[in-house]
Design a protein around this motif. Sequence first.
Motif, PDB file in Angstrom:
ATOM      1  N   UNK A  40       0.827  -1.209   0.000  1.00 17.02           N
ATOM      2  CA  UNK A  40       0.000   0.000   0.000  1.00 17.02           C
ATOM      3  C   UNK A  40       0.860   1.257   0.000  1.00 17.02           C
ATOM      4  N   UNK A  41       0.234   2.368  -0.385  1.00 18.42           N
ATOM      5  CA  UNK A  41       0.867   3.680  -0.321  1.00 18.42           C
ATOM      6  C   UNK A  41       0.365   4.365   0.945  1.00 18.42           C
ATOM      7  N   UNK A  42       1.270   4.971   1.680  1.00 20.67           N
ATOM      8  CA  UNK A  42       0.915   5.671   2.912  1.00 20.67           C
ATOM      9  C   UNK A  42       0.721   7.156   2.582  1.00 20.67           C
ATOM     10  N   UNK A  43      -0.431   7.675   2.998  1.00 22.22           N
ATOM     11  CA  UNK A  43      -0.787   9.071   2.762  1.00 22.22           C
ATOM     12  C   UNK A  43      -1.020   9.735   4.116  1.00 22.22           C
ATOM     13  N   UNK A  44      -0.507  10.951   4.288  1.00 20.34           N
ATOM     14  CA  UNK A  44      -0.794  11.725   5.496  1.00 20.34           C
ATOM     15  C   UNK A  44      -1.779  12.832   5.137  1.00 20.34           C
ATOM     16  N   UNK A  72      -2.465  17.266   2.419  1.00 19.69           N
ATOM     17  CA  UNK A  72      -1.806  15.989   2.597  1.00 19.69           C
ATOM     18  C   UNK A  72      -1.143  15.490   1.343  1.00 19.69           C
ATOM     19  N   UNK A  73      -0.542  14.304   1.480  1.00 20.75           N
ATOM     20  CA  UNK A  73       0.123  13.680   0.348  1.00 20.75           C
ATOM     21  C   UNK A  73       0.856  12.431   0.794  1.00 20.75           C
ATOM     22  N   UNK A  74       1.629  11.885  -0.120  1.00 18.53           N
ATOM     23  CA  UNK A  74       2.325  10.629   0.124  1.00 18.53           C
ATOM     24  C   UNK A  74       3.531  10.800   1.040  1.00 18.53           C
ATOM     25  N   UNK A  75       3.764   9.775   1.836  1.00 18.37           N
ATOM     26  CA  UNK A  75       4.940   9.707   2.697  1.00 18.37           C
ATOM     27  C   UNK A  75       6.081   9.110   1.878  1.00 18.37           C
ATOM     28  N   UNK A  76       7.243   9.731   1.944  1.00 15.89           N
ATOM     29  CA  UNK A  76       8.410   9.192   1.254  1.00 15.89           C
ATOM     30  C   UNK A  76       8.981   8.020   2.046  1.00 15.89           C
TER      31      UNK A  76
END
Length: 170
Positions: A40-44, A72-76
């Motif tokens: 999965x992609x982690x989003x904050x 918000x957006x994606x966590x690197x």
Amino acid sequence: MIDTTFRYCPTCATPLVERVIDMAPRQVCPQCQFVHYLDPKVVVIVVIHHDGKLLLGKRNHDPGKGLWSFFGGYVDRGEPVEEAAAREVREETGLTVQIGPLIGIYSSRGDPNVLIVYQADLLTAPEETTLLPPSEEISELALFPLAELPTLAFSIDARILRDWRERNCL
């Protein structure tokens, strides 16, 4: 059926095949046994409350272009989620925030995104927002009274807002 975006093994370049691994269909290399896991992609997401109002941004791209949303957006990879949350707010608004308590973690079947939602306090005065040029992601910033919120961009926003209100007894 699994996502076949990746067709070749990143280790040995052999075409990948579908096999059941760990009770799920996955792409596997028949040569070196590499297994491609679709993680999965982690989003904050950050909810900013200031002087009885919510700070929202008008989205400047799809999905939800022209609608209001939290920031918000994606966590690197390797980035702490709290730092990613503060970074996303800064990138989208130019404002500095102090990340506060966790509001919740949200996911749904079929959606590769896992949302980690925090509330935050502004460290930069919101009056300074009038001096900010629009970012690529946000065309406008506005503070909305809680009783006069605009239509929000995503269906999950209503649940986030409800959970935030419950947490803060609003």
